[in-house]
Write a protein that holds these residues in place. Sequence first.
Motif, PDB file in Angstrom:
ATOM      1  N   CYS A 371      -7.913   4.459  -2.887  1.00  0.00           N
ATOM      2  CA  CYS A 371      -8.267   3.456  -1.883  1.00  0.00           C
ATOM      3  C   CYS A 371      -8.783   4.139  -0.615  1.00  0.00           C
ATOM      4  N   ASN A 404     -13.888   1.043  -2.647  1.00  0.00           N
ATOM      5  CA  ASN A 404     -13.406  -0.329  -2.462  1.00  0.00           C
ATOM      6  C   ASN A 404     -14.519  -1.371  -2.559  1.00  0.00           C
ATOM      7  N   CYS A 414      -8.194  -4.226  -2.835  1.00  0.00           N
ATOM      8  CA  CYS A 414      -6.917  -3.541  -3.015  1.00  0.00           C
ATOM      9  C   CYS A 414      -5.874  -4.259  -2.170  1.00  0.00           C
ATOM     10  N   CYS A 416      -2.968  -2.670  -1.069  1.00  0.00           N
ATOM     11  CA  CYS A 416      -2.066  -1.698  -0.451  1.00  0.00           C
ATOM     12  C   CYS A 416      -1.805  -2.115   0.998  1.00  0.00           C
ATOM     13  N   CYS A 419      -4.915  -1.934   3.237  1.00  0.00           N
ATOM     14  CA  CYS A 419      -5.913  -2.971   2.987  1.00  0.00           C
ATOM     15  C   CYS A 419      -5.431  -4.316   3.519  1.00  0.00           C
TER      16      CYS A 419
END
Length: 830
Positions: A371, A404, A414, A416, A419
């Motif tokens: 990412c 991404n 994503c 996470c 993000c």
Amino acid sequence: MKYVVPQLLIVWQVWAAAPQPLVSLDFETTPTNAGSLGGTVRFETYAPGEEPFYGFGPFGRCLDLTAALRHGGTTPQDASAGGAARFKDSALDGLDAFTLVLWARQNPATPGTAPARLLHKPGAWDLMPHPAGVILILGPDPGKTAYTLAGGVRFKLTEAWRCFAVAVSPHTVAAYTGSRTAPLALAAEAARTEKSVANPGDLFLGNFGGIRPFNGWIDRVRIFRGALDEKALRALFDADLASAKYDSLPAVTELASRDAQPATSGRFRLPASAIPFSTRWQRRTHALETAQSFHATHLLWVYGSETGFVRQAQRAGLFYQGTLNGLQGQSQATTNRTNAGDASGRHEDLDGNKITPHWMVTFGPRTFTGCCNHPAFRKLFFEDAKRLAEAGVDAIHVDDWEMNASWVRHAGVCFCNACRSGFRAWLAAHHTSEALQSLGIADIAGFDYRDHLKANGVPDAAAYRKRLRDLPLTPAFIDFQVASMRAFYRDFRANLDLGSPRRYIPVSVNGLLTPLRSDRVLHGIDVIDFLHGESSQNADYQTALEYVFGGKIAEAAGITQVISPIPRSTARTRAAIATTYALGQPHLVPWDLYMGSDATGIQPRYFGTRDQYGDLYDFIHAHRAVLNATAAVAEIGVLVNADEPGAYAEYGLALAARQLPFRFVLGASRTARVPVTAASLHGLRLLVELSPSDTFCAEDRVVLDAARATGRVRFAGGSADIDAISRVMALDLLRVEGPDNLYAFLRADAVRGTHAIHLVNWNLGAENSERAETYRPVTIALRHPDRWGAVSRAVWHAPGKPSAELVPERHVDCIRITVPQLTTWGMLIL
Ligand SMILES: [Zn+2]
């Protein structure tokens, strides 16, 4: 005192020989009136797309009215047509005795005889061509008097430029006409029957009321006070003839300008003669010897960070490019699917799992995408880049670079922490609270996209993937991830510059600009230096369409796009190599190539041989000076807005198939910024608005409007008949006398005044052929011979064949050069 008299006599004679005009318009560089009244003309348009512009005639630039849809008109109900040049000065209003002198030629493509105006001063006088002279009309509209001043000699105004001179005295009117082959002579004379022509109003050149266009060219328009006699008119005519040229169009070599393609990033481009070679991993057996056998100049896209190999390649004279990718740092990843406890910054789906794209499932354990928003991934990536810089690489390639921006479309990632918090900040910055309300976000401060989806009927990753395209926040999430990718490359650049302050390390990524889509490849080209354009995997798409567009659009973007092939037949890949170099772009030597992969595995890599491709690279190496010194020749620009979808490639190929030299003029602003610049329009005489000007951003529209305002460039719509316009404007510089699928690409060296015409053959024979079909002979006709210069010498070079001196055949309308034979590629140097 005895010397005074002769001096006075000389002054008087000069004055007598050159009466001063009130109006003198030569349409050379400015719309300024050089006559004693001063002032300027302005161009007017009565029908969209039928603007007057500056064309070329025997006296240099002239007023070009050939964009008019028709010549003349017949009824007062005629629709508006064409344009005019308009001049205003009240000193012209009260003239009763005057003289009009001008040169004109009617467009041979619109040979009509309907009444058309050369000049018109409403309510006072107007002037029409006549097959044996002119028609002069004097007086105010009701009761105006027409004088048909026709002689015994008829002429075709479509065939040649003619001079018309009309002298109006208080008692008589007289018309004279002449051409470059017939001296000026009286056509007719008549006694005046009306009284006064004084009437206020502007002067119009080339139209009457917006409905009677003169479809043709007008130049050297002069208006004098009083009626000039025949001797004075002949002196003007003779002076005009003495200054006439056979062809004032720019020479072909003058059209080649490297400045026409400014680099988007302004930094780094491979030379047009570069021979890029790749060994995908360091220390592959015979890699360097093979590279040298192909005269390689650049060793690109190499995985591994061993300093010794970098040095060895550089000592062999090769530019060396190390490689990183979007999976960087995966060796630090945990092997299980869950992202919990993984400190390598992998993408995380809605369920908290890592991502493996379906075509990478056979790549081995821990193949998880990274990412670009995640601090851990960024740290690992930047550290690896630093290691490459320390190993001495000259450039860095990033594979699977869209990160991404790509995975958000494929897998919806994503989720996470970085993000989720990034998306919250991005939404807050880009949307009003009302807009957020309508997207279902009541409180942005507490917004978390994962919680939001789960609270809104998207319980898990499987449901999310299924509904991705229909979710209200998906467009914003995609925009955010594209912006994330762009921010990543800007940070990467800053980081590289920090680690290597003295040496600029160019960054390339892999992606082909064909087809041109704003959501693929293009969205990053202003944050990187150059591209590795991987060809289509399917042979059906590896055609002239892909490679002609690929080369031309990279040129328009001002970027190097190294074509990286997936060979499906030797003949096909050879034609791709020839086309790419003919367009000034490099093509990777077909050796150690990825041939595709799927869920069942990776296809064996491809290793081409010197038997297959050696002659082509010998040819490129031998002619490297010519390849580097020549630039594309174009007077036709094709305007492309890369933010809008369009059949750009097809349009370009159709022009190329008709051997019309053109270039794309590219603009984009939605994500990547590719500006339309004055330089990108430089030297163009025709701009085809395949994408209309009004679809471009404000900054680009300013540049396009300014170009339109100069009157130097004719604008035409995407559906305009370019063949017809090209014939009228002499844009059709080349003709190939041979089968279809042969392309002539014209390049020139403006400094040395030489031309290089590349001929490429896309008739590839059977499906798996080794070579294109061979044709003998093939003739190239250089049209508009005056534009080509002397062409005293022509040399034909072809791969694997001795060079041949050819004798150009001169004809009135072209220079024909017959080349002995053509297989894949050849280059004619003039
Ligand atoms: Zn993330």
